[in-house]
Write an enzyme that holds these catalytic residues in place. Sequence first.
Site, PDB file in Angstrom:
ATOM      1  CG  ASP A 123     -15.130  16.777  -6.279  1.00  0.00           C
ATOM      2  OD1 ASP A 123     -15.487  17.656  -5.061  1.00  0.00           O
ATOM      3  OD2 ASP A 123     -15.950  15.880  -6.097  1.00  0.00           O
ATOM      4  CB  SER A 172     -22.240  28.295   8.786  1.00  0.00           C
ATOM      5  OG  SER A 172     -23.297  28.101   9.429  1.00  0.00           O
ATOM      6  CE1 TYR A 180     -22.305  23.750   6.238  1.00  0.00           C
ATOM      7  CE2 TYR A 180     -23.264  24.823   8.172  1.00  0.00           C
ATOM      8  CZ  TYR A 180     -22.870  24.806   7.124  1.00  0.00           C
ATOM      9  OH  TYR A 180     -22.994  26.171   6.256  1.00  0.00           O
ATOM     10  CB  ALA A 222     -16.042  20.269  12.937  1.00  0.00           C
ATOM     11  CB  SER A 223     -16.106  21.528   8.058  1.00  0.00           C
ATOM     12  OG  SER A 223     -17.489  22.000   7.663  1.00  0.00           O
ATOM     13  CE  LYS A 224     -19.610  26.298   5.673  1.00  0.00           C
ATOM     14  NZ  LYS A 224     -19.269  26.949   4.244  1.00  0.00           N
TER      15      LYS A 224
END
Length: 236
Positions: A61, A140, A153, A155-157
């Site tokens: 994970d 993305s 999402y 922000a993380s990408k």
Amino acid sequence: MTDHSEQPVALVTGGGSGVGASCAKHLAKSGYRIGVVGRNPDRLDETLGSIEADCHSIIADLSAPHQCDRIIAETIEAFGRVDVLVNNAGFAAQMAIEDTTEELMRTALDTNLLGPMCLIRSLWGHFLQRGDGCIVNISSLASSDPFPGFLAYAASKSGLDSLTRSILAERPNDSIRAFTINLAAVETAMLRSMFDHEVVPPEACLHPDEVADFVVQCVRGDHDDRQGESIVLARS
Ligand SMILES: NC(=O)c1ccc[n+]([C@@H]2O[C@H](COP(=O)([O-])OP(=O)(O)OC[C@H]3O[C@@H](n4cnc5c(N)ncnc54)[C@H](OP(=O)(O)O)[C@@H]3O)[C@@H](O)[C@H]2O)c1
């Protein structure tokens, strides 16, 4: 017994489905031995069952970043080397800003950013020792042009995009290579868990195999002049 030690190795996270499964298959066809990472063993087995190359699955994970050292150690133990890392595993959920929970923020950041960052750190010493290696970060279009509801999402990408630039800034030579691919819609389970055919029609989507083709081109060196760029891949 055949000695495969000269045969290069690619490690693909999220290799049990969608884009990751296609990348694993296409890299295998291009001569790579394959390691795939994911949480669901059955899905990883399905991918490996369709690959003729030497392959290995690692159940892990990525949102628990302490597992990253184990992923790299297990891959090197299985194959003796790692040449390519495709940071493809991802988590996405669409949520209005006011409803975005801290749990959702953490899952997005841990899976899409912290996991890849820890994998790169774990692999870096091996790349330095070998003097080469290639990392492809599957990002993305949301990092520059998000749909509403993609606060966490996107922000993380965006963070993932930045990892590529940091690798290029710190690499000792240009044999260590890194790419960011900013995907628009791709026909996968992740896309369909959020958008129906009316919002994103199938004809507007890439096929995972098209993404995998481009990943192989990056790994092969066809796009070395585009390292560090946010390379947008979209249905034209
Ligand atoms: N499809 C699109 O339209 C689109 C657009 C832009 C970017 N992307 C990016 O493309 C990448 C691949 O997504 P996809 O569309 O192919 O979707 P997918 O089929 O749902 O694949 C996501 C993969 O990530 C793995 N994964 C998720 N959380 C994980 C975790 N905590 N630890 C380990 N593995 C985990 C999943 O495997 P397990 O569940 O077995 O762990 C799954 O194989 C993602 O990074 C996504 O953000 C997709």
